[in-house]
Design a protein around this motif. Structure first.
Motif, mmCIF file in Angstrom:
data_model
loop_
_atom_site.group_PDB
_atom_site.id
_atom_site.type_symbol
_atom_site.label_atom_id
_atom_site.label_comp_id
_atom_site.label_asym_id
_atom_site.label_seq_id
_atom_site.Cartn_x
_atom_site.Cartn_y
_atom_site.Cartn_z
ATOM 1 N N SER A 108 8.303 15.264 -6.420
ATOM 2 C CA SER A 108 8.904 15.785 -7.648
ATOM 3 C C SER A 108 8.030 16.881 -8.229
ATOM 4 N N MET A 109 8.627 17.703 -9.083
ATOM 5 C CA MET A 109 7.927 18.845 -9.665
ATOM 6 C C MET A 109 8.283 18.963 -11.137
ATOM 7 N N SER A 110 7.314 19.363 -11.943
ATOM 8 C CA SER A 110 7.585 19.655 -13.342
ATOM 9 C C SER A 110 8.153 21.059 -13.451
ATOM 10 N N TYR A 111 8.762 21.361 -14.586
ATOM 11 C CA TYR A 111 9.325 22.694 -14.769
ATOM 12 C C TYR A 111 8.223 23.753 -14.755
ATOM 13 N N ARG A 112 7.040 23.413 -15.265
ATOM 14 C CA ARG A 112 5.939 24.376 -15.269
ATOM 15 C C ARG A 112 5.470 24.661 -13.840
ATOM 16 N N TYR A 113 5.455 23.635 -13.028
ATOM 17 C CA TYR A 113 5.072 23.808 -11.628
ATOM 18 C C TYR A 113 6.067 24.716 -10.915
ATOM 19 N N LEU A 114 7.357 24.516 -11.184
ATOM 20 C CA LEU A 114 8.384 25.317 -10.529
ATOM 21 C C LEU A 114 8.257 26.797 -10.877
ATOM 22 N N PHE A 115 7.943 27.074 -12.145
ATOM 23 C CA PHE A 115 7.865 28.461 -12.573
ATOM 24 C C PHE A 115 6.539 29.124 -12.220
ATOM 25 N N SER A 116 5.571 28.352 -11.776
ATOM 26 C CA SER A 116 4.266 28.932 -11.467
ATOM 27 C C SER A 116 3.998 29.019 -9.978
ATOM 28 N N GLY A 117 4.917 28.516 -9.148
ATOM 29 C CA GLY A 117 4.686 28.475 -7.712
ATOM 30 C C GLY A 117 5.564 29.432 -6.944
ATOM 31 N N ALA A 118 5.662 29.141 -5.625
ATOM 32 C CA ALA A 118 6.398 30.023 -4.729
ATOM 33 C C ALA A 118 7.896 30.014 -5.016
ATOM 34 N N ARG A 119 8.365 28.993 -5.751
ATOM 35 C CA ARG A 119 9.792 28.900 -6.052
ATOM 36 C C ARG A 119 10.096 29.386 -7.468
ATOM 37 N N ALA A 120 9.232 30.238 -7.998
ATOM 38 C CA ALA A 120 9.432 30.732 -9.363
ATOM 39 C C ALA A 120 10.716 31.543 -9.493
ATOM 40 N N THR A 153 11.255 15.645 -18.020
ATOM 41 C CA THR A 153 12.106 15.597 -16.834
ATOM 42 C C THR A 153 11.297 16.017 -15.616
ATOM 43 N N LEU A 154 11.540 15.357 -14.487
ATOM 44 C CA LEU A 154 10.986 15.783 -13.219
ATOM 45 C C LEU A 154 12.135 16.245 -12.327
ATOM 46 N N PHE A 155 11.846 17.205 -11.466
ATOM 47 C CA PHE A 155 12.875 17.782 -10.603
ATOM 48 C C PHE A 155 12.496 17.573 -9.149
ATOM 49 N N ARG A 156 13.518 17.207 -8.361
ATOM 50 C CA ARG A 156 13.321 17.000 -6.927
ATOM 51 C C ARG A 156 14.283 17.898 -6.167
ATOM 52 N N ASP A 158 16.850 18.742 -3.376
ATOM 53 C CA ASP A 158 17.837 17.936 -2.649
ATOM 54 C C ASP A 158 18.746 18.880 -1.884
ATOM 55 N N ALA A 159 18.331 19.211 -0.657
ATOM 56 C CA ALA A 159 19.071 20.148 0.197
ATOM 57 C C ALA A 159 19.299 21.476 -0.509
ATOM 58 N N GLY A 160 18.232 22.012 -1.088
ATOM 59 C CA GLY A 160 18.305 23.307 -1.737
ATOM 60 C C GLY A 160 18.680 23.250 -3.196
ATOM 61 N N ALA A 161 19.335 22.172 -3.611
ATOM 62 C CA ALA A 161 19.679 21.981 -5.026
ATOM 63 C C ALA A 161 18.575 21.160 -5.680
ATOM 64 N N TYR A 162 18.736 20.911 -6.982
ATOM 65 C CA TYR A 162 17.770 20.079 -7.689
ATOM 66 C C TYR A 162 18.442 18.834 -8.247
ATOM 67 N N THR A 163 17.688 17.749 -8.292
ATOM 68 C CA THR A 163 18.098 16.534 -8.977
ATOM 69 C C THR A 163 17.075 16.274 -10.074
ATOM 70 N N ALA A 164 17.557 15.918 -11.272
ATOM 71 C CA ALA A 164 16.666 15.701 -12.416
ATOM 72 C C ALA A 164 16.492 14.205 -12.662
ATOM 73 N N TYR A 165 15.278 13.826 -13.076
ATOM 74 C CA TYR A 165 14.952 12.425 -13.347
ATOM 75 C C TYR A 165 14.302 12.309 -14.726
ATOM 76 N N LEU A 166 14.748 11.338 -15.502
ATOM 77 C CA LEU A 166 14.147 11.057 -16.802
ATOM 78 C C LEU A 166 12.749 10.478 -16.608
ATOM 79 N N VAL A 167 11.782 10.985 -17.373
ATOM 80 C CA VAL A 167 10.406 10.509 -17.287
ATOM 81 C C VAL A 167 10.026 9.689 -18.515
ATOM 82 N N ASP A 168 10.439 10.127 -19.682
ATOM 83 C CA ASP A 168 10.005 9.531 -20.946
ATOM 84 C C ASP A 168 11.200 8.909 -21.658
ATOM 85 N N ALA A 169 11.146 7.588 -21.909
ATOM 86 C CA ALA A 169 12.273 6.897 -22.541
ATOM 87 C C ALA A 169 11.878 6.183 -23.825
#
Length: 423
Positions: A108-120, A153-156, A158-169
């Motif tokens: 899984s990846m955080s939104y900050r990780y997604l925007f700071s890496g190769a998939r920005a 939220t964490l993002f995974r 999934d075959a090129g798309a993303y799936t979101a998961y709740l982290v904090d409840a």
């Protein structure tokens, strides 16, 4: 101190040796794992490794810890997309707050990780659609989140798309059914938080210049309403249209990433009314079918893509044999002759870049790209070698069991030889 762990509690044995009588902020760094670019939290959050798995530890007031522990347990039991909770530590000395222990969501990846890496290059709108889908799924289950944000939220992949998961409840509430007022308020809170988070990315020069944070965030309510209407509305049509209209509606709901539960079709002289119960759990029809044929446990979009390849391989086997091949035989042969060799081609040092099923999906995408360039089908094995050599090394490493164990092995080797591990 008291510990409350969900079964199987055996995985908690190594965790019990940690210094729970000390504030998380004072724990020795040797006990902790650095997680880069994780989301912003209002609480003290630390990560540790036990029994080869990564765990997140969050220090919060005991009533909130018990509340979140109970809700996350419910969510997991119902198949809602959320992190998995292991347990809580309460009654800590010197008035220390409780600690909630959750299992880190692998790959899984955080939104900050997604925007700071190769998939920005992935657009903010794409993540927003994924977040909206998660919010709709929770609302259908009667869950008022109260703190919907990209940070929670964490993002995974999934075959090129993303799936979101709740982290904090910790602020979430469970109701038999959510009123429109509660849903609207939840969406408005999400709009405000997402706007602030995107502005923070902009200030850190992580957001592409063409993206306006407020414009993107202000689209959230509209996107939410469109999806909510699509999966909940009651349709009215002529009786002679019933067969095709029902099929179209069910197909559309599946395309949006939801499974269909009970279907109610009410007919009268005036026409027909269709009501569809939308299942709130993560969709699983393709996952179940792939598991039946191959024993692989993957995400839904990945399963759909892999099933298509299994069917193509079955057609190839039948053409070569000149006779029908049972689907179970084709599934086992595909696993042994296609999937496992491709995954086995990934060297150990790159094993933590993507989930194995996502690697296979990207190899298929790479095969199409190479075949278009060459003017003929280059084949899966050629594509796999090219992908592992040229594409996979460009992706950043994410926090997974393989990467953690490789790092621990490197640390252990360094301690024996007196060298320094390469991080």
């Amino acid at each position: 101190m008291r510990f409350l762990f969900r079964p199987p509690a055996t995985e908690a044995a190594e965790l019990l040796a940690l210094p729970w009588d000390q504030p998380l902020e004072e724990w020795d760094e040797s006990l902790l794992l650095d997680v880069p670019q994780r989301g912003i939290s209002r609480h003290v959050v630390r990560f540790t490794v036990a029994e080869g798995r990564v765990y997140a530890l969050k220090e919060i007031a005991e009533p909130l810890a018990r509340h979140e522990y109970a809700l996350l347990t419910e969510f997991e039991g119902e198949g809602l997309p959320s992190v998995s909770v292991l347990g809580i530590c309460v009654d800590r000395p010197d008035g220390l707050e409780a600690v909630l222990v959750t299992r880190y969501l692998e790959y899984s990846m955080s939104y900050r990780y997604l925007f700071s890496g190769a998939r920005a290059g992935d657009s903010a709108e794409r993540l927003l659609d994924t977040l909206v889908q998660l919010l709709v799924r929770l609302h259908l289950a009667g869950v008022y989140w109260g703190d919907c944000s990209l940070s929670n939220t964490l993002f995974r992949l999934d075959a090129g798309a993303y799936t979101a998961y709740l982290v904090d409840a910790e602020t979430a509430e469970r109701h038999p059914q959510l009123s429109r007022g509660l849903r609207t308020y939840d969406v408005e809170l999400a709009r405000e938080r997402v706007g602030a988070e995107l502005m923070d990315l902009q200030a850190g020069e992580l957001l592409p210049e063409e993206i306006d944070p407020l414009e993107v965030a202000n689209c959230l309510p509209e996107r939410y309403e469109a999806l909510w209407d699509e999966v909940t509305r009651e349709e009215v049509f002529r009786l002679d249209e019933s067969a095709i209209r029902v099929a179209e509606r069910l197909a559309r709901i599946n395309e949006l990433g939801f499974d269909v539960g009970e279907i109610e079709l009410i007919t009268s002289a005036e026409g027909a009314r269709l009501r569809v119960e939308t299942r709130v759990a993560e969709p699983g029809e393709n996952r179940r079918e792939l598991f039946r044929l191959t024993g692989l446990e993957v995400q839904e979009n990945q399963a759909r893509r892999l099933l298509n390849d299994v069917r193509s391989y079955r057609a190839y086997l039948e053409q070569r044999a000149g006779e029908p091949v049972p689907e179970t035989v084709a599934g086992h042969r595909w696993l042994a002759e296609v999937y496992q060799p491709v995954i086995g081609a990934v060297p150990e040092e790159l094993a933590g870049r993507l989930a194995p099923a996502e690697v296979f999906h990207e190899v298929l995408e790479h095969r199409w790209f190479l075949s278009e360039q060459a003017g003929f089908d280059v084949g899966t094995w050629t594509a796999a070698r090219s992908y592992v050599q040229h594409e996979l090394p460009r992706l950043p490493e994410v926090l997974t069991t393989p990467s953690v164990m490789a790092h621990r092995s490197a640390v252990g080797t360094a301690m024996v030889t007196g060298g320094s591990p390469s991080v």
